[in-house]
Design a protein around this motif. Structure first.
Motif, PDB file in Angstrom:
ATOM      1  N   ILE A 255     -31.950   1.801 -84.784  1.00  0.00           N
ATOM      2  CA  ILE A 255     -31.642   1.852 -83.348  1.00  0.00           C
ATOM      3  C   ILE A 255     -32.061   3.203 -82.770  1.00  0.00           C
ATOM      4  CG2 ILE A 255     -29.807   0.146 -83.432  1.00  0.00           C
ATOM      5  CD1 ILE A 255     -27.770   2.377 -83.551  1.00  0.00           C
ATOM      6  N   ALA A 256     -32.371   3.187 -81.494  1.00  0.00           N
ATOM      7  CA  ALA A 256     -32.869   4.375 -80.803  1.00  0.00           C
ATOM      8  C   ALA A 256     -31.738   5.357 -80.497  1.00  0.00           C
ATOM      9  CB  ALA A 256     -33.562   3.954 -79.508  1.00  0.00           C
ATOM     10  N   PRO A 257     -32.066   6.649 -80.332  1.00  0.00           N
ATOM     11  CA  PRO A 257     -31.039   7.659 -80.014  1.00  0.00           C
ATOM     12  C   PRO A 257     -30.235   7.331 -78.760  1.00  0.00           C
ATOM     13  CG  PRO A 257     -33.107   8.711 -80.639  1.00  0.00           C
ATOM     14  CD  PRO A 257     -33.396   7.241 -80.533  1.00  0.00           C
ATOM     15  N   THR A 258     -30.899   6.748 -77.764  1.00  0.00           N
ATOM     16  CA  THR A 258     -30.189   6.386 -76.531  1.00  0.00           C
ATOM     17  C   THR A 258     -29.066   5.399 -76.820  1.00  0.00           C
ATOM     18  OG1 THR A 258     -32.179   6.713 -75.188  1.00  0.00           O
ATOM     19  CG2 THR A 258     -30.433   5.347 -74.246  1.00  0.00           C
ATOM     20  N   LEU A 259     -29.341   4.425 -77.676  1.00  0.00           N
ATOM     21  CA  LEU A 259     -28.332   3.419 -78.009  1.00  0.00           C
ATOM     22  C   LEU A 259     -27.229   4.034 -78.862  1.00  0.00           C
ATOM     23  CD1 LEU A 259     -27.282   0.582 -77.900  1.00  0.00           C
ATOM     24  CD2 LEU A 259     -28.816  -0.044 -79.792  1.00  0.00           C
ATOM     25  N   VAL A 260     -27.591   4.942 -79.766  1.00  0.00           N
ATOM     26  CA  VAL A 260     -26.574   5.611 -80.580  1.00  0.00           C
ATOM     27  C   VAL A 260     -25.577   6.331 -79.675  1.00  0.00           C
ATOM     28  CG1 VAL A 260     -26.136   7.447 -82.253  1.00  0.00           C
ATOM     29  CG2 VAL A 260     -28.057   5.881 -82.605  1.00  0.00           C
ATOM     30  N   GLN A 261     -26.085   7.058 -78.690  1.00  0.00           N
ATOM     31  CA  GLN A 261     -25.209   7.793 -77.774  1.00  0.00           C
ATOM     32  C   GLN A 261     -24.350   6.844 -76.945  1.00  0.00           C
ATOM     33  OE1 GLN A 261     -24.612  10.970 -77.748  1.00  0.00           O
ATOM     34  NE2 GLN A 261     -23.123  10.759 -76.070  1.00  0.00           N
ATOM     35  N   GLU A 262     -24.972   5.747 -76.492  1.00  0.00           N
ATOM     36  CA  GLU A 262     -24.215   4.751 -75.712  1.00  0.00           C
ATOM     37  C   GLU A 262     -23.063   4.177 -76.534  1.00  0.00           C
ATOM     38  OE1 GLU A 262     -23.528   2.464 -72.228  1.00  0.00           O
ATOM     39  OE2 GLU A 262     -25.210   3.845 -72.501  1.00  0.00           O
ATOM     40  N   LEU A 263     -23.321   3.885 -77.796  1.00  0.00           N
ATOM     41  CA  LEU A 263     -22.282   3.302 -78.656  1.00  0.00           C
ATOM     42  C   LEU A 263     -21.206   4.324 -79.006  1.00  0.00           C
ATOM     43  CD1 LEU A 263     -24.482   1.079 -81.020  1.00  0.00           C
ATOM     44  CD2 LEU A 263     -23.006   0.329 -79.144  1.00  0.00           C
TER      45      LEU A 263
ATOM     46  N   MET B 279     -23.831   5.315 -87.222  1.00  0.00           N
ATOM     47  CA  MET B 279     -24.252   6.254 -86.179  1.00  0.00           C
ATOM     48  C   MET B 279     -25.157   7.342 -86.743  1.00  0.00           C
ATOM     49  SD  MET B 279     -22.714   5.196 -83.371  1.00  0.00           S
ATOM     50  CE  MET B 279     -21.212   4.402 -82.752  1.00  0.00           C
ATOM     51  N   LYS B 280     -24.812   7.866 -87.926  1.00  0.00           N
ATOM     52  CA  LYS B 280     -25.610   8.943 -88.506  1.00  0.00           C
ATOM     53  C   LYS B 280     -26.983   8.438 -88.936  1.00  0.00           C
ATOM     54  CE  LYS B 280     -21.802  11.849 -90.172  1.00  0.00           C
ATOM     55  NZ  LYS B 280     -21.181  12.501 -91.364  1.00  0.00           N
ATOM     56  N   GLY B 281     -26.993   7.290 -89.558  1.00  0.00           N
ATOM     57  CA  GLY B 281     -28.266   6.731 -90.011  1.00  0.00           C
ATOM     58  C   GLY B 281     -29.034   6.009 -88.930  1.00  0.00           C
ATOM     59  N   ALA B 282     -28.373   5.822 -87.774  1.00  0.00           N
ATOM     60  CA  ALA B 282     -28.989   5.144 -86.616  1.00  0.00           C
ATOM     61  C   ALA B 282     -29.484   3.742 -86.995  1.00  0.00           C
ATOM     62  CB  ALA B 282     -30.127   5.981 -86.052  1.00  0.00           C
ATOM     63  N   THR B 283     -28.574   2.944 -87.543  1.00  0.00           N
ATOM     64  CA  THR B 283     -28.908   1.546 -87.885  1.00  0.00           C
ATOM     65  C   THR B 283     -27.745   0.625 -87.539  1.00  0.00           C
ATOM     66  OG1 THR B 283     -28.044   1.703 -90.158  1.00  0.00           O
ATOM     67  CG2 THR B 283     -30.380   2.246 -89.823  1.00  0.00           C
ATOM     68  N   ILE B 284     -28.070  -0.625 -87.360  1.00  0.00           N
ATOM     69  CA  ILE B 284     -27.079  -1.691 -87.214  1.00  0.00           C
ATOM     70  C   ILE B 284     -27.375  -2.740 -88.273  1.00  0.00           C
ATOM     71  CG2 ILE B 284     -26.424  -3.688 -85.796  1.00  0.00           C
ATOM     72  CD1 ILE B 284     -26.535  -1.934 -83.351  1.00  0.00           C
ATOM     73  N   THR B 285     -26.343  -3.129 -89.000  1.00  0.00           N
ATOM     74  CA  THR B 285     -26.490  -4.164 -90.028  1.00  0.00           C
ATOM     75  C   THR B 285     -25.822  -5.451 -89.560  1.00  0.00           C
ATOM     76  OG1 THR B 285     -26.579  -2.572 -91.843  1.00  0.00           O
ATOM     77  CG2 THR B 285     -25.961  -4.832 -92.403  1.00  0.00           C
TER      78      THR B 285
END
Length: 386
Positions: A249-257, A218-224
């Motif tokens: 990943i985009a900020p919108t997706l980070v917030q959604e997750l 979430m902090k790095g805004a990535t998905i592995t």
């Protein structure tokens, strides 16, 4: 030493018979015989056999096996190597439905290039080009394994191909922006996070169903992508080395997750998009019970033939079909990145393709930029004509 001689005898009924007998020694020095009805066939065979013996590749008929047995050995090797269950099942289906019925009784040592060409032609009479191509490639793999085991001298299927023109290849269909918005607007709260992730990351359905919270930064805004769930709901590594990748990943997706994590069903696997019990989602259930009905509810569907049309009472009811498979969301992500002028290598990595060629074959038609092409040509002209 080898020789071809005429053999004559009488049948029990007194009828005169003759054949041509090849007398030769294999690479181990063992004397062997092979019989032919015509001398020219015997001469042609002994020439080929002599070369195989000299190179140590000859396999006598008596030591060869049938295509059916070789196919079983090929499947057995895949099982011993712990290949994915879905892959092994595909091997079994190709052998059972397409190879054994047409070629299973043939001995490997008697296979020739013309015989394999005939096998391909026979497949094309009753199968699609795509399926015929898979069966021919599977046969080639069977012969590779048989050759490794010393059961056949060469792979006569190696260069046999099912040619498919660009017209035969299915064209990818990409949902429009309005269609994607309609799907997300109609999505229940427990489906929206997965759909949004698919649209914005291009992950395959198997990768989404196998995604763990530990793979989301979430902090790095990535998905592995480090694992996947196959159609049997079994967790395993990505199908290729290229499948293991990290995607921003985009900020919108980070917030959604972040919001989804608070209400996500818990399970021992720690999955991001589990079923209601916290386990791996069934792919068929995902499509039939969730994604397809969602599209119909959102109006992203096509009307089929009228049910009951022409009935005496004049009544009919429309049958609706969802317009897209889940893979279309992956195409939507790639399309959006291409519009943002992503470089080809980065697109390949983010999509998890094993080669740039696969990326080009899939999305090359989207890379055309008419306005950009015109600018390049104008700049080149200016540079050359100054």
């Amino acid at each position: 030493m080898s020789a071809v001689r005429k053999r004559q005898w009488k049948s029990p009924s007194g009828e005169a018979k003759q054949a041509w007998l090849v007398d030769y020694r294999d690479q181990a020095g063992k004397r062997r015989f092979k019989q032919f009805a015509r001398k020219k066939d015997a001469d042609a065979w002994i020439t080929k056999a002599a070369w195989e013996v000299s190179t140590g590749l000859h396999t006598p008929d008596s030591q060869s096996v049938t295509v059916s047995i070789a196919a079983d050995l090929w499947i057995g090797k895949a099982e011993a190597e712990d290949r994915e269950r879905g892959t092994i099942e595909q091997y079994r289906q190709l052998a059972r439905l397409h190879i054994k019925p047409l070629l299973g009784a043939e001995r490997l040592s008697r296979l020739t290039r013309p015989r394999i060409e005939a096998f391909r032609d026979e497949l094309l009479k009753s199968r699609s080009k795509a399926m015929a191509g898979k069966a021919v490639r599977a046969l080639s793999s069977i012969l590779v394994e048989a050759q490794r085991r010393g059961l056949v001298a060469q792979n006569v299927a190696r260069d046999v191909r099912v040619i498919r023109s660009s017209r035969d290849k299915p064209k990818i269909v990409i949902p429009t922006r309005d269609e994607l918005k309609a799907i997300l607007d109609h999505a229940p709260a427990d489906q929206r996070p997965m759909l949004l992730t698919a649209i914005l990351t291009g992950l395959r359905s198997s990768e989404l169903r196998g995604l763990r919270w530990t793979d989301v930064d979430m902090k790095g805004a990535t998905i592995t992508v480090a694992q996947r769930a196959d159609k049997f709901k079994e967790i395993g590594p990505p199908k290729s080395e290229a499948g293991q990748r990290t995607i921003p990943i985009a900020p919108t997706l980070v917030q959604e997750l972040r919001e989804w994590k608070l209400r996500c069903p818990n399970g021992k696997l720690g999955l991001v998009f589990p079923n209601s019990q916290g386990g791996v989602q069934d792919y068929g259930h995902l499509l039939r019970r969730k994604f397809f009905p969602l599209q119909i509810a959102a109006g992203v569907c096509d009307q089929l033939i009228e049910a009951g049309e022409g009935a005496a009472d004049g009544k009919s009811s429309s049958l609706m079909k969802a317009r897209y498979g889940f893979h279309a969301l992956r195409h939507a992500a790639a399309s959006a990145w291409i519009k943002q002028r992503i470089d080809l290598k980065r697109l390949q990595v983010w999509m998890g393709h094993s080669s740039v060629q696969i990326t080009l074959d899939t999305y090359g038609h989207l890379l055309i930029d008419s306005s950009g092409d015109a600018a390049i040509m104008a700049a080149a002209q200016a540079d050359l004509m100054q």
